[in-house]
Write an enzyme that holds these catalytic residues in place. Structure first.
Site, PDB file in Angstrom:
ATOM      1  N   LYS A  20       0.837  -1.195   0.000  1.00 18.70           N
ATOM      2  CA  LYS A  20       0.000   0.000   0.000  1.00 18.70           C
ATOM      3  C   LYS A  20       0.883   1.261   0.000  1.00 18.70           C
ATOM      4  O   LYS A  20       2.103   1.165   0.236  1.00 18.70           O
ATOM      5  CB  LYS A  20      -0.932  -0.060   1.214  1.00 18.70           C
ATOM      6  CG  LYS A  20      -1.950  -1.228   1.136  1.00 18.70           C
ATOM      7  CD  LYS A  20      -2.800  -1.306   2.396  1.00 18.70           C
ATOM      8  CE  LYS A  20      -3.833  -2.415   2.322  1.00 18.70           C
ATOM      9  NZ  LYS A  20      -4.680  -2.458   3.549  1.00 18.70           N
ATOM     10  N   TYR A  60     -12.209  -2.821  -3.401  1.00 21.86           N
ATOM     11  CA  TYR A  60     -12.759  -2.909  -2.044  1.00 21.86           C
ATOM     12  C   TYR A  60     -14.284  -2.846  -2.029  1.00 21.86           C
ATOM     13  O   TYR A  60     -14.869  -2.434  -1.024  1.00 21.86           O
ATOM     14  CB  TYR A  60     -12.178  -1.786  -1.177  1.00 21.86           C
ATOM     15  CG  TYR A  60     -10.763  -2.053  -0.683  1.00 21.86           C
ATOM     16  CD1 TYR A  60     -10.471  -3.197   0.074  1.00 21.86           C
ATOM     17  CD2 TYR A  60      -9.725  -1.158  -0.934  1.00 21.86           C
ATOM     18  CE1 TYR A  60      -9.185  -3.441   0.548  1.00 21.86           C
ATOM     19  CE2 TYR A  60      -8.429  -1.403  -0.459  1.00 21.86           C
ATOM     20  CZ  TYR A  60      -8.174  -2.542   0.282  1.00 21.86           C
ATOM     21  OH  TYR A  60      -6.903  -2.783   0.763  1.00 21.86           O
ATOM     22  N   ASN A 123      -1.821  -0.199   7.382  1.00 26.37           N
ATOM     23  CA  ASN A 123      -1.308  -1.560   7.621  1.00 26.37           C
ATOM     24  C   ASN A 123      -0.494  -2.128   6.458  1.00 26.37           C
ATOM     25  O   ASN A 123      -0.289  -3.326   6.337  1.00 26.37           O
ATOM     26  CB  ASN A 123      -2.429  -2.493   8.083  1.00 26.37           C
ATOM     27  CG  ASN A 123      -3.518  -2.680   7.049  1.00 26.37           C
ATOM     28  OD1 ASN A 123      -3.399  -2.176   5.925  1.00 26.37           O
ATOM     29  ND2 ASN A 123      -4.567  -3.407   7.383  1.00 26.37           N
ATOM     30  N   HIS A 126      -1.708  -5.545   1.374  1.00 30.20           N
ATOM     31  CA  HIS A 126      -2.970  -6.250   1.124  1.00 30.20           C
ATOM     32  C   HIS A 126      -2.682  -7.680   0.667  1.00 30.20           C
ATOM     33  O   HIS A 126      -1.709  -7.919  -0.046  1.00 30.20           O
ATOM     34  CB  HIS A 126      -3.765  -5.542   0.018  1.00 30.20           C
ATOM     35  CG  HIS A 126      -4.892  -6.390  -0.519  1.00 30.20           C
ATOM     36  ND1 HIS A 126      -6.120  -6.464   0.108  1.00 30.20           N
ATOM     37  CD2 HIS A 126      -4.961  -7.246  -1.581  1.00 30.20           C
ATOM     38  CE1 HIS A 126      -6.900  -7.319  -0.565  1.00 30.20           C
ATOM     39  NE2 HIS A 126      -6.226  -7.807  -1.597  1.00 30.20           N
ATOM     40  N   GLU A 137      -8.874 -10.504  -8.139  1.00 28.55           N
ATOM     41  CA  GLU A 137      -8.035  -9.325  -7.914  1.00 28.55           C
ATOM     42  C   GLU A 137      -6.830  -9.298  -8.852  1.00 28.55           C
ATOM     43  O   GLU A 137      -6.453  -8.232  -9.341  1.00 28.55           O
ATOM     44  CB  GLU A 137      -7.603  -9.272  -6.440  1.00 28.55           C
ATOM     45  CG  GLU A 137      -8.790  -8.997  -5.516  1.00 28.55           C
ATOM     46  CD  GLU A 137      -8.485  -9.167  -4.023  1.00 28.55           C
ATOM     47  OE1 GLU A 137      -7.306  -9.444  -3.679  1.00 28.55           O
ATOM     48  OE2 GLU A 137      -9.412  -9.035  -3.213  1.00 28.55           O
TER      49      GLU A 137
HETATM   50  P1  IDP Z   1      -7.563  -7.184   5.391  1.00 26.62           P
HETATM   51  O1  IDP Z   1      -6.750  -6.168   4.605  1.00 26.62           O
HETATM   52  O2  IDP Z   1      -6.767  -7.722   6.562  1.00 26.62           O
HETATM   53  O3  IDP Z   1      -8.137  -8.265   4.520  1.00 26.62           O
HETATM   54  P2  IDP Z   1     -10.247  -6.051   5.508  1.00 26.62           P
HETATM   55  O4  IDP Z   1     -11.208  -6.248   6.635  1.00 26.62           O
HETATM   56  O5  IDP Z   1     -10.508  -6.739   4.208  1.00 26.62           O
HETATM   57  O6  IDP Z   1      -8.780  -6.399   6.071  1.00 26.62           O
HETATM   58  O7  IDP Z   1     -10.165  -4.482   5.264  1.00 26.62           O
HETATM   59  C1  IDP Z   1      -9.480  -3.993   4.136  1.00 26.62           C
HETATM   60  C2  IDP Z   1      -8.639  -2.812   4.558  1.00 26.62           C
HETATM   61  O8  IDP Z   1      -9.499  -1.758   4.997  1.00 26.62           O
HETATM   62  C3  IDP Z   1      -7.711  -3.059   5.740  1.00 26.62           C
HETATM   63  O9  IDP Z   1      -6.498  -3.717   5.366  1.00 26.62           O
HETATM   64  C4  IDP Z   1      -7.475  -1.658   6.226  1.00 26.62           C
HETATM   65  O10 IDP Z   1      -6.548  -0.960   5.380  1.00 26.62           O
HETATM   66  C5  IDP Z   1      -8.850  -1.035   6.034  1.00 26.62           C
HETATM   67  N1  IDP Z   1      -9.645  -1.139   7.247  1.00 26.62           N
HETATM   68  C6  IDP Z   1     -10.318  -2.223   7.714  1.00 26.62           C
HETATM   69  N2  IDP Z   1     -10.936  -1.959   8.868  1.00 26.62           N
HETATM   70  C7  IDP Z   1     -10.674  -0.660   9.146  1.00 26.62           C
HETATM   71  C8  IDP Z   1     -11.022   0.223  10.226  1.00 26.62           C
HETATM   72  O11 IDP Z   1     -11.727  -0.147  11.171  1.00 26.62           O
HETATM   73  N3  IDP Z   1     -10.539   1.490  10.148  1.00 26.62           N
HETATM   74  C9  IDP Z   1      -9.777   1.934   9.109  1.00 26.62           C
HETATM   75  N4  IDP Z   1      -9.406   1.143   8.090  1.00 26.62           N
HETATM   76  C10 IDP Z   1      -9.855  -0.123   8.102  1.00 26.62           C
HETATM   77 MG    MG Z   2      -9.579  -8.114   2.992  1.00 22.22          MG
END
Ligand code: IDP
Ligand code: MG
Length: 160
Positions: A20, A60, A123, A126, A137
Site C-alpha cells: 500500500k 474494495y 497496515n 494487502h 483481484e
Molecule cells: P484485510 O486487509 O486484513 O483483509 P479487511 O477487513 O478486508 O482487512 O479491510 C481492508 C482494509 O481496509 C484493511 O487492510 C485496512 O486498510 C482497512 N480497514 C479495515 N478496517 C478498518 C477500520 O476499522 N478502520 C480503518 N481502516 C480499516
Molecule cells: Mg480483505
C-alpha cells in the site's frame, strides 16, 4: 522423479498482494517482496502503479457500506502501490498468515504487519482472502500481457 508433474496434480492458486502507499513511502517494498520470495512462492506479476479511485472502489467493493470506506479509498489512492501476483499451492491462506492480522497491534511478531506497522488504517500490505478473490483481484489489477508464466529453477528444491 518429476516433481513439477507431481506439483501440477495439486491445485495451484494465485493471490494478489499489494504494498500500500504507506509501505512504498516508508521504503518497505523490498522487505515485503522478500518475505514472499523467501517463503518459496512464485512471482508472476509485479509493477509500481498509481491506481484510480474507480479501481480502488472496485477492489474494495465488499467494504462499500463501512464507515471507513471513503478514508480507505483516499489512503489507497494517495500514492503509488506495488502490485504483485504470487502463485503456489496454498498461497492464499499462507500469504494471509505471512501478512498477519488486519490490526497491526494484534498481528503476531514475525508477520509483516506485526513487525512493521502499528495501525489498521496504515497496515502497509494487502492480500487476497480466498482463492476466488485471488483470481478476481489479479485479473482486476493486471492486464494479461503483464503476467509471466515461468519455471523457477528452485522448484524441485521447494516441493518433493
Ligand atoms: P484485510 O486487509 O486484513 O483483509 P479487511 O477487513 O478486508 O482487512 O479491510 C481492508 C482494509 O481496509 C484493511 O487492510 C485496512 O486498510 C482497512 N480497514 C479495515 N478496517 C478498518 C477500520 O476499522 N478502520 C480503518 N481502516 C480499516
Ligand atoms: Mg480483505
Amino acid at each position: 522423479f518429476l516433481p513439477h508433474l507431481v506439483a501440477s496434480l495439486e491445485k495451484v492458486d494465485q493471490t494478489y498482494i499489494m504494498v500500500k502507499p504507506d509501505g512504498v513511502q516508508r521504503g518497505l517494498v523490498g522487505e515485503i517482496i522478500s518475505r514472499f520470495e523467501k517463503k518459496g512462492f512464485k512471482l508472476t506479476g509485479l509493477k509500481l502503479f498509481q491506481c484510480s479511485k474507480e479501481l480502488a472502489e472496485e477492489h474494495y467493493k465488499d467494504l462499500k457500506q463501512k464507515p471507513f470506506f471513503p478514508k480507505l479509498i483516499d489512503y489507497i489512492t494517495s500514492g503509488p502501490v506495488v502490485c504483485m501476483a504470487w502463485e503456489g499451492v496454498g498461497v492464499v491462506p499462507s500469504a494471509r498468515k505471512l501478512i498477519g492480522a488486519t490490526d497491526p497491534l494484534q498481528a503476531e511478531p514475525g508477520t509483516i504487519r506485526g513487525d512493521l506497522a502499528v495501525q489498521t488504517g496504515r497496515n502497509i500490505v494487502h492480500g487476497s482472502d480466498s482463492p476466488e478473490n485471488g483470481k478476481r483481484e489479479v485479473a482486476l489489477w493486471f492486464k494479461e500481457g503483464e503476467l509471466c508464466d515461468w519455471t523457477p529453477i528452485q522448484a524441485p528444491w521447494l516441493r518433493e
